[in-house]
Write a protein that holds these residues in place. Structure first.
Motif, PDB file in Angstrom:
ATOM      1  N   LEU A  10      49.543 112.881  -5.536  1.00  0.00           N
ATOM      2  CA  LEU A  10      48.647 113.133  -4.404  1.00  0.00           C
ATOM      3  C   LEU A  10      47.262 112.542  -4.669  1.00  0.00           C
ATOM      4  CD1 LEU A  10      48.714 114.569  -1.647  1.00  0.00           C
ATOM      5  CD2 LEU A  10      47.739 116.573  -2.782  1.00  0.00           C
ATOM      6  N   ALA A  11      46.751 112.726  -5.876  1.00  0.00           N
ATOM      7  CA  ALA A  11      45.426 112.201  -6.207  1.00  0.00           C
ATOM      8  C   ALA A  11      45.413 110.678  -6.150  1.00  0.00           C
ATOM      9  CB  ALA A  11      45.005 112.686  -7.592  1.00  0.00           C
ATOM     10  N   LEU A  12      46.362 110.047  -6.816  1.00  0.00           N
ATOM     11  CA  LEU A  12      46.394 108.577  -6.850  1.00  0.00           C
ATOM     12  C   LEU A  12      46.752 108.003  -5.479  1.00  0.00           C
ATOM     13  CD1 LEU A  12      48.203 107.979 -10.273  1.00  0.00           C
ATOM     14  CD2 LEU A  12      45.749 108.179  -9.807  1.00  0.00           C
ATOM     15  N   GLY A  13      47.640 108.692  -4.774  1.00  0.00           N
ATOM     16  CA  GLY A  13      48.016 108.233  -3.433  1.00  0.00           C
ATOM     17  C   GLY A  13      46.865 108.324  -2.452  1.00  0.00           C
ATOM     18  N   ASP A  14      46.085 109.384  -2.538  1.00  0.00           N
ATOM     19  CA  ASP A  14      44.932 109.530  -1.646  1.00  0.00           C
ATOM     20  C   ASP A  14      43.871 108.479  -1.943  1.00  0.00           C
ATOM     21  OD1 ASP A  14      46.064 111.595  -0.254  1.00  0.00           O
ATOM     22  OD2 ASP A  14      44.879 113.187  -1.200  1.00  0.00           O
ATOM     23  N   ASP A  15      43.676 108.157  -3.220  1.00  0.00           N
ATOM     24  CA  ASP A  15      42.733 107.078  -3.564  1.00  0.00           C
ATOM     25  C   ASP A  15      43.109 105.802  -2.824  1.00  0.00           C
ATOM     26  OD1 ASP A  15      41.355 108.687  -5.344  1.00  0.00           O
ATOM     27  OD2 ASP A  15      42.327 107.869  -7.130  1.00  0.00           O
ATOM     28  N   ALA A  16      44.383 105.423  -2.947  1.00  0.00           N
ATOM     29  CA  ALA A  16      44.853 104.178  -2.345  1.00  0.00           C
ATOM     30  C   ALA A  16      44.790 104.237  -0.821  1.00  0.00           C
ATOM     31  CB  ALA A  16      46.279 103.882  -2.808  1.00  0.00           C
ATOM     32  N   LEU A  17      45.177 105.360  -0.237  1.00  0.00           N
ATOM     33  CA  LEU A  17      45.184 105.499   1.215  1.00  0.00           C
ATOM     34  C   LEU A  17      43.776 105.377   1.799  1.00  0.00           C
ATOM     35  CD1 LEU A  17      46.655 106.290   3.890  1.00  0.00           C
ATOM     36  CD2 LEU A  17      46.150 108.681   3.304  1.00  0.00           C
ATOM     37  N   VAL A  18      42.845 106.090   1.226  1.00  0.00           N
ATOM     38  CA  VAL A  18      41.487 106.124   1.775  1.00  0.00           C
ATOM     39  C   VAL A  18      40.800 104.771   1.615  1.00  0.00           C
ATOM     40  CG1 VAL A  18      39.200 107.156   1.509  1.00  0.00           C
ATOM     41  CG2 VAL A  18      41.233 108.608   1.515  1.00  0.00           C
ATOM     42  N   LEU A  19      40.940 104.152   0.448  1.00  0.00           N
ATOM     43  CA  LEU A  19      40.307 102.840   0.277  1.00  0.00           C
ATOM     44  C   LEU A  19      40.976 101.794   1.161  1.00  0.00           C
ATOM     45  CD1 LEU A  19      38.150 101.184  -1.045  1.00  0.00           C
ATOM     46  CD2 LEU A  19      39.680 100.786  -2.983  1.00  0.00           C
ATOM     47  N   SER A  20      42.268 101.922   1.370  1.00  0.00           N
ATOM     48  CA  SER A  20      42.965 101.008   2.279  1.00  0.00           C
ATOM     49  C   SER A  20      42.350 101.085   3.677  1.00  0.00           C
ATOM     50  CB  SER A  20      44.450 101.354   2.338  1.00  0.00           C
ATOM     51  OG  SER A  20      45.106 100.590   3.339  1.00  0.00           O
ATOM     52  N   HIS A  21      42.094 102.298   4.127  1.00  0.00           N
ATOM     53  CA  HIS A  21      41.503 102.445   5.460  1.00  0.00           C
ATOM     54  C   HIS A  21      40.091 101.869   5.498  1.00  0.00           C
ATOM     55  CE1 HIS A  21      41.008 104.233   9.469  1.00  0.00           C
ATOM     56  NE2 HIS A  21      39.772 104.483   9.079  1.00  0.00           N
TER      57      HIS A  21
END
Length: 238
Positions: A10-21
């Motif tokens: 969840l932590a690593l996935g949220d990093d990638a998701l938010v920066l992607s946006h």
């Protein structure tokens, strides 16, 4: 059920998701066409990583579009607004060096994230190279580009300690990772004729806050935009 693996995913996935946006927000606004394509490709790489990681936790769409702000576990660094192009470059430099060093360790660690990291490390190596080249180009460029890069470094420096606070489920030597990051980033800044900011790398009230679900003011506005379509048309499909 929460496990160390799902906590880390969840932590690593949220990093990638938010920066992607955040990077996707440059669509139609990048300074040159070539950079429009480059930033879009980096955003898509990160989105692919986010999908894999969030799928380890649950339904990726629900996790991306239906969680509330306090349920996100991303670093405060990646949620910072794009600002000008120099600000985006510095944010990308700080994060991509961290992500590249982390994924190199995960890829050889034999843990549950090794397969993803082995694939992602190749993508992130490009992200890092892209950010480093632009740092050199702008830092050692015109007087104006140099000034903007210095301003961006100073503004974002306070968010650079949080990425090295241990995350449950990620088995790496965090102190060694931080030392290698600091050496790499310092080397790039020096080559770009920039100085390492003198301010603290974290604020007492903010240290680790993103991982705890406490975010900076811009994140709420970004999240509302990211989730608007899905929440406006629940259950819709193409």
């Amino acid at each position: 059920m929460t496990t160390p693996v799902t906590t880390a995913a969840l932590a690593l996935g949220d990093d990638a998701l938010v920066l992607s946006h955040r990077l996707g927000e440059w669509a139609g606004h990048a300074p040159v066409l070539e950079e429009e394509v480059a930033l879009a490709n980096i955003a898509l790489d990160l989105l692919g990583q986010a999908r894999v990681l969030l799928s380890l936790v649950g339904d990726e769409d629900e996790l991306a579009y239906l969680r509330e702000e306090r349920e996100f576990r991303n670093l405060q660094l990646v949620e910072q607004p794009n600002g000008d192009f120099a600000h985006t470059v510095v944010r990308q430099l700080f994060f991509s060096v961290h992500q590249h060093l982390l994924h190199r360790r995960l890829a050889t660690g034999g843990g549950p994230f090794a397969p993803l990291a082995a694939k992602a490390v190749k993508e992130v190596a490009y992200h890092r190279d892209h950010a480093e080249r632009w740092t050199l180009r702008l830092g050692d460029g015109t007087e104006e580009s140099h000034r903007r890069m210095r301003r961006a470094c100073a503004a974002l420096w306070r968010f650079t300690a949080e990425p090295f606070r241990p995350v449950e489920g990620v088995e790496v030597d965090w102190e060694a990772l931080e030392a290698e990051w600091l050496e790499a980033v310092t080397g790039t800044l020096v080559r770009a004729t920039l100085t390492v900011p003198e301010g603290p790398r974290s604020l007492d009230w903010a240290a680790g806050a993103g991982r705890q679900g406490i975010h900076t003011e811009p994140f709420g506005r970004m999240l509302a935009e990211m989730q608007h379509l899905h929440r406006s048309h629940p259950g819709a499909s193409w």
